[in-house]
Design a protein around this motif. Structure first.
Motif, short mmCIF file in Angstrom:
data_model
loop_
_atom_site.label_atom_id
_atom_site.label_comp_id
_atom_site.label_asym_id
_atom_site.label_seq_id
_atom_site.Cartn_x
_atom_site.Cartn_y
_atom_site.Cartn_z
N ALA A 61 -28.73 -24.26 -29.25
CA ALA A 61 -27.79 -24.71 -30.28
C ALA A 61 -26.49 -23.91 -30.28
CB ALA A 61 -28.45 -24.64 -31.66
N VAL A 62 -26.59 -22.58 -30.14
CA VAL A 62 -25.40 -21.73 -30.25
C VAL A 62 -25.46 -20.62 -29.21
CG1 VAL A 62 -25.09 -22.16 -32.74
CG2 VAL A 62 -26.50 -20.23 -31.97
N SER A 63 -24.30 -20.02 -28.97
CA SER A 63 -24.22 -18.87 -28.07
C SER A 63 -24.56 -17.60 -28.85
CB SER A 63 -22.82 -18.76 -27.48
OG SER A 63 -22.71 -17.62 -26.65
N TYR A 64 -25.38 -16.74 -28.24
CA TYR A 64 -25.84 -15.52 -28.90
C TYR A 64 -24.77 -14.44 -28.80
CZ TYR A 64 -29.14 -11.79 -30.19
OH TYR A 64 -29.79 -10.74 -30.81
N GLU A 65 -23.73 -14.59 -29.61
CA GLU A 65 -22.64 -13.64 -29.65
C GLU A 65 -21.93 -13.76 -30.99
OE1 GLU A 65 -19.79 -14.55 -26.63
OE2 GLU A 65 -19.99 -16.71 -26.91
N LYS A 66 -21.14 -12.75 -31.32
CA LYS A 66 -20.30 -12.75 -32.52
C LYS A 66 -21.12 -13.07 -33.77
CE LYS A 66 -16.29 -13.99 -29.74
NZ LYS A 66 -15.21 -14.97 -29.50
N VAL A 67 -20.68 -14.06 -34.56
CA VAL A 67 -21.33 -14.37 -35.84
C VAL A 67 -22.79 -14.76 -35.63
CG1 VAL A 67 -21.38 -16.00 -37.77
CG2 VAL A 67 -19.21 -15.03 -37.01
N ALA A 68 -23.05 -15.60 -34.64
CA ALA A 68 -24.42 -16.06 -34.42
C ALA A 68 -25.35 -14.89 -34.11
CB ALA A 68 -24.46 -17.08 -33.30
N GLY A 199 -53.29 -27.49 -17.78
CA GLY A 199 -53.37 -28.95 -17.67
C GLY A 199 -52.37 -29.71 -18.50
N GLY A 200 -51.51 -29.02 -19.26
CA GLY A 200 -50.53 -29.69 -20.10
C GLY A 200 -49.25 -29.98 -19.34
N GLU A 201 -48.45 -30.89 -19.91
CA GLU A 201 -47.15 -31.23 -19.34
C GLU A 201 -46.06 -30.59 -20.19
OE1 GLU A 201 -44.20 -35.09 -18.62
OE2 GLU A 201 -46.26 -35.38 -19.30
N VAL A 202 -45.13 -29.89 -19.56
CA VAL A 202 -43.99 -29.29 -20.26
C VAL A 202 -42.76 -30.15 -19.99
CG1 VAL A 202 -42.52 -27.25 -20.50
CG2 VAL A 202 -44.97 -26.97 -20.06
N ILE A 203 -42.20 -30.74 -21.05
CA ILE A 203 -41.04 -31.61 -20.85
C ILE A 203 -39.73 -30.84 -20.89
CG2 ILE A 203 -42.29 -33.54 -21.88
CD1 ILE A 203 -40.20 -33.19 -24.27
N GLY A 204 -39.76 -29.59 -21.35
CA GLY A 204 -38.56 -28.77 -21.45
C GLY A 204 -38.69 -27.75 -22.55
N ALA A 205 -37.56 -27.20 -22.98
CA ALA A 205 -37.56 -26.17 -24.02
C ALA A 205 -36.32 -26.31 -24.88
CB ALA A 205 -37.61 -24.77 -23.39
N ALA A 206 -36.41 -25.80 -26.10
CA ALA A 206 -35.27 -25.76 -27.02
C ALA A 206 -35.24 -24.40 -27.68
CB ALA A 206 -35.38 -26.87 -28.07
N THR A 207 -34.04 -23.83 -27.81
CA THR A 207 -33.89 -22.54 -28.46
C THR A 207 -32.74 -22.58 -29.45
OG1 THR A 207 -32.31 -21.56 -26.87
CG2 THR A 207 -34.66 -21.41 -26.33
N LEU A 208 -32.78 -21.68 -30.39
CA LEU A 208 -31.68 -21.56 -31.32
C LEU A 208 -30.43 -21.07 -30.59
CD1 LEU A 208 -30.30 -21.33 -34.08
CD2 LEU A 208 -31.47 -19.13 -34.40
N ALA A 209 -30.57 -20.09 -29.71
CA ALA A 209 -29.40 -19.49 -29.06
C ALA A 209 -29.68 -19.17 -27.60
CB ALA A 209 -28.98 -18.22 -29.80
N PHE A 210 -28.61 -19.03 -26.82
CA PHE A 210 -28.70 -18.58 -25.44
C PHE A 210 -27.79 -17.37 -25.26
CE2 PHE A 210 -24.89 -21.10 -25.34
CZ PHE A 210 -24.08 -20.51 -24.38
N THR A 211 -28.14 -16.50 -24.32
CA THR A 211 -27.35 -15.31 -24.05
C THR A 211 -26.32 -15.60 -22.96
OG1 THR A 211 -29.24 -13.91 -24.63
CG2 THR A 211 -27.46 -12.88 -23.41
N PRO A 212 -25.03 -15.57 -23.28
CA PRO A 212 -24.01 -15.92 -22.28
C PRO A 212 -23.92 -14.94 -21.12
CG PRO A 212 -22.98 -15.08 -24.28
CD PRO A 212 -24.44 -15.27 -24.59
N ARG A 213 -24.51 -13.76 -21.26
CA ARG A 213 -24.51 -12.80 -20.16
C ARG A 213 -25.17 -13.38 -18.92
NH1 ARG A 213 -27.94 -7.11 -20.25
NH2 ARG A 213 -27.62 -6.53 -18.06
N TYR A 214 -26.21 -14.19 -19.14
CA TYR A 214 -26.95 -14.76 -18.02
C TYR A 214 -26.64 -16.24 -17.80
CZ TYR A 214 -29.74 -10.51 -18.11
OH TYR A 214 -30.13 -9.21 -18.07
N PHE A 215 -26.24 -16.92 -18.89
CA PHE A 215 -26.00 -18.36 -18.77
C PHE A 215 -24.62 -18.68 -19.32
CE2 PHE A 215 -30.63 -17.90 -19.40
CZ PHE A 215 -31.05 -18.42 -18.18
N GLY A 216 -23.71 -19.07 -18.44
CA GLY A 216 -22.38 -19.46 -18.88
C GLY A 216 -22.37 -20.88 -19.39
N ASP A 217 -21.20 -21.35 -19.81
CA ASP A 217 -21.07 -22.71 -20.31
C ASP A 217 -21.40 -23.71 -19.21
OD1 ASP A 217 -20.30 -21.80 -22.75
OD2 ASP A 217 -18.16 -21.86 -22.30
N SER A 218 -22.11 -24.77 -19.62
CA SER A 218 -22.43 -25.84 -18.67
C SER A 218 -22.58 -27.13 -19.44
CB SER A 218 -23.71 -25.51 -17.90
OG SER A 218 -24.83 -25.42 -18.74
#
Length: 218
Positions: A61-68, A199-218
């Motif tokens: 949802a948001v970038s893990y920096e500043k206010v967030a 045996g389960g299927e993982v369709i993906g993941a959702a997080t509140l925030a991501f760390t921009p140090r490792y993941f830039g805008d995309s």
């Protein structure tokens, strides 16, 4: 007009409450608000999508920096549950965007030390506040993990390898992984590995925030 009136009424109510129980904004430190209007607006979701090395898609949802970052740390480390509502709303937006069809939510088991220190599991707390289903209790910790904060990407992967196990049969069930912050993706990858091995299927993941140090805008 109605929205302006509602906003004025809400502001007056918050002012009255602040007189009784003064607080500071978790985002900027201003007096008399759990989150001031400016910081609250900074937590509005701007969805970020990424793929981990195993190909799993993650929506944040948001970038893990500043206010967030300050608000999330206040919630997780300072007991500031008064900021949970806007965080939960942004989290819910990321989850809704990641859901495809009928799925179960699954969260990473909280560490014993973390739960003892806080008195609550941050992810489960946010899910409750967002009125979302409880995560299915299909994961358990198979052994204690070292603290991740000072570890790099490869060290995190080694630290987490084999640390999660499934509790029961997952065949025929579809899951969305949920977590508060994705840093390198190692925790989500380990959770996905455990669910798939069960045996389960993982369709993906959702997080509140991501760390921009490792993941830039995309």
């Amino acid at each position: 007009m109605a929205s302006l009136l509602l906003g004025a009424m809400l502001g007056a109510a918050l002012d009255a409450w602040a007189v009784l129980l003064p607080v500071s904004c978790a985002g900027c430190g201003a007096d008399d608000r759990a989150l001031c209007l400016i910081c609250r607006s900074a937590l509005r979701p701007t969805l970020h999508r990424q793929q981990l090395v195993d190909g799993m898609s993650v929506v944040s949802a948001v970038s893990y920096e500043k206010v967030a970052r300050r608000a999330i740390l206040a919630f997780k480390e300072q007991g500031r549950t008064d900021v949970a509502r806007p965080l939960a709303a942004s989290f819910a937006t990321a989850i809704a965007s990641a859901v495809a069809g009928r799925v179960e939510l699954v969260s990473i088991p909280a560490s014993r030390d973390g739960f003892r220190r806080r008195g609550y599991d941050p992810v489960r707390f946010l899910l409750r506040r967002a009125h979302l289903p409880r995560p299915s209790p299909v994961l358990s910790a198979s052994h204690e993990r070292a603290h991740q904060k000072t570890l790099g990407r490869h060290e995190r992967e080694l630290n987490l390898a084999g640390s999660l196990a499934v509790t029961g049969q997952l065949a025929g069930r579809r899951f969305l992984l949920v977590d508060d912050v994705v840093t390198t993706g190692a925790t989500l990858a380990e959770a996905a590995r455990a669910v798939r091995d069960g045996g389960g299927e993982v369709i993906g993941a959702a997080t509140l925030a991501f760390t921009p140090r490792y993941f830039g805008d995309s």
